[in-house]
Each structure stands twice: as C-alpha cells, then as structure tokens.
Design an enzyme around this catalytic site. Sequence first.
Site: not given
Ligand code: PMP
Length: 452
Positions: A150, A252, A279
């Site tokens: 994700y 990511d 995060k």
């Molecule tokens: N990339 C990863 C690996 C994530 O786990 C998440 C959110 N859980 C995101 C991107 C998206 O981040 P945000 O919720 O701050 O948009």
Amino acid sequence: MLRKEEVTFRKRTRASAARYREARKRTPWGVHSNYRLVDPYPVYVKKASGSRIWDADANEYIDFQMAFGALVSGHSHPELVRAVGEQIKRGTIYGFEWEGTAKLANLICRRFGLNRVKFSTTGLEATMHAVRLARAYTSREKILKFEGCYHGSHDALLVGVKPSKDKAGSASAPNQVPASLGIPDEVIRNTLVAPFNELEAVRSIVERNGDELAGIILEPIPMNMGFVPPKKGFLSGLLRLCREHGMVLIFDEVKTCGKFYNGAAGVFGVQPDLMVLGKAIAGGYPLSVLGGRAEIMEAIVPGKVAHAGTFNSNPVCMTAGIVTLTKVLTANAMDHAASLGETLARGYRDIIGDTGLEARVQWKGLSGTVHFTDGEVANWRDFLRCNIGRWWAYYIMMLNRGIIPMATGPDEQWTVSVQHTKEDISRHLEVFEEVAKQLREKQPPMALVEAL
Ligand code: PMP
C-alpha cells in the site's frame, strides 16, 4: 467465546458507541480514514501520553498501534511538546520558506543517504510525486508495484493492494485489481502488479513490458500485509533490473524509515534511486519526504514537473522533524526500542510454541506481527492463507484486557516506541499468554470479519 468478548467490549466502550452514532450523522461510516473502521464500531479516543492511550470511556490501554507506526516517538514526547510549543508562538505557517528548513533537509539526506529532498505532508502525496517524477524522468508511463503493498490512497497505486483470492488471478502475474471504484481503466492499465519476493516473476513482467516501464515502487519490508522481510538478494535484484531496463527504483519507506535508524535501505544495504519517507519522521506531525539522487530530483523544474503544497515545509512540522531526528529517534533510543521489540517478539514466539497455537511471528527490531498461519508469509498469496477471524478475536480480546497489541488489522504490525518500558512489554506478554491459551482452545468463527 467471541460473543462473550464482544459483549464485554460493548459494555466497556459505551461512550465510543455513542461517539460513533454521533459521527455517522455527518460523516459516512463515522471515520475520516477508512482503515479506522472496525466491527462493531471504532474506539474513540480522549487523550494519550507516552505509551498510554485513553478512550472516551476512560479505559486505559498500553498502545502498540502508535498511530499506525507514526509514533515511534511515543505520544507527546516532552522534547516535541516543548519545541513545537515554542515554534507555534512564532507562527505556524508563513507561505514563505522558513529559515530553518535546510537544516532538516541536511539531517534527512545524511541519515538516509539522499542527495536531494522535497517536503510534503502525507505519505500519499509523496508517493504520488515519486510516481510522477519517475514518469517525467524516463518519459514512460507504466509503473510496477507489488501485490499487498500500500502506498497511500491515490489512483495510480490503488491497484493490487488487497485483492481477494477470487480476483487476484495468477500468482506469478497477478491481475491489476483496483482497490477502489472510481479509478479510470487507463490508470489501472498503467499499474502493473508483481508478487513480492519472486524475482524471476518480476523479471518476466519487466521483460514483457520493457521500455514502457518508468519504475518499480515497493515497501522494502511490506508492512501492509503484516510484516514481510525481503528474501536475500531480492532488493539488490530489483536494483539490477532497474539498471538493466533504465527504470527508477523507488523505496516507499513511509513506515520503515521510523523503524530502523537509517531506514530499510540502511538495513539491507541497497540504495534506491528515489525514497519516500513519512509517518514517524517528524514525531507524529504530518511530514513526508521525497528524496533521492540529484540527477532525478533536479528534474523537478517549476513549469515542467509539478511539486507543490500550501502546507509543505511549514515551520511546525519542520521543527518537529528536526527535534525528532536529533533528540528523539536517536541511535541509542532506537536501539533501546529495538531491544524491547526483540523481547516482545521472542515472547510471542515462545508463547505460541508453548500453547501450540497455529501462528507465526515475523519481526525485525521494534516492529513485528503475528500471522495466524503455520507457514512463512513471504507475499500476499501467503497472507491470504492466514486465519483472519482468529486475528480479530485476538485483537478484541487484547483490547478488553487493556492492550492495543498492534495497528488495526491483520495486515498491520506493532510499533514499540522510544517511550515504552520493560514493564509495558511484560504486561503485553502476560495478556497475550492468557489470550493465546483461550484462542488455542476455541476456533473463533470467520463471521466477525466477513461482516466487515
Ligand atoms: N506508504 C506506506 C507504506 C504506508 O503504509 C502508508 C500509510 N499507511 C502510506 C504510504 C500513505 O501514507 P499517508 O497515510 O500518510 O498518506
């Protein structure tokens, strides 16, 4: 057994139920992020501090969700409270660049092996910018992602996120299953999906699509299908493939950047072309980062490749980032959290061994998960074999006993923060032992989950 637990949960959380009813009047499903919705209703929170969180009924929990991994610093870390409080008095957003921003850019570049960075607010934005930049830089349109990963809630990457068995298709060449209605077919067609940890399958997808692929994006340790370490040689193999085919490799690290001092790239010694951070990077304040090699990043040229945002690099989040990296997520503090994480994971493993529960712990350092299955989980197809009903039973039983064991969902993991203590870990394990024994005795029905 589960019925009894649900009754207990409802009795303990009457104020949350009321907040949920109230929220639903103005907000579809009563939550502002779909992942927060759980059966029978979400817990609504009153306050938090350190390793603790209190719900609307004043129940106290030891929190290992830590805002889906955004709080490796723990709640309201005193250093952050002080510095952010001071900054707020000097202004929260200027509409100009703040004089201190370059300091954070430097800190991040040095820590994560990057040459250039651009700041934004959420992980979603940063992965969206990463994909656009890879496309602009290569003049190609397709992007390859992994099944079960994700990357935020935007169209290009909402494909192959959590496909059901009946839709997923072939394991070696998965279908491009959209994770939402409303995504144009053309967007879905441009997002290819590969199985994680299967280098040969990735190679054949890449070879079939050769010079149309702009890049590969992945979570180097997927943490949206539990906790899935990459097999030896997988990440370096992807880097090689990208070199051979002129593609951009994007890590990511929205989750992983806060879980290892130098991120997963540091742990595995593979430096991608572009990296996305988010995060925990600013101690729970909204900050995301797109960074990478100068040559690619410098392709973000005003008027040619877009990158913008009103709240980008606001002084509050910049201050939080500087304090987090210099005073909160220090090497020592993170080592300490990682050693508590080891104790937690080994404790789970021992309890599972002793009770004979069909479950498996996968972890590294301060983060990990329990998968209710007997085999290794190396990709999304393995994850689909997990007993999801059992996970939800475990979760509600832990909540009823004052532990939020991990982030919400069997595809999530725990975060041990720098504010957790040995006693927090001991209590978590005590409760898990009690819960594991009960889970071993009775097989909870799948129904709780199917209703979700
Ligand atoms: N990339 C990863 C690996 C994530 O786990 C998440 C959110 N859980 C995101 C991107 C998206 O981040 P945000 O919720 O701050 O948009």
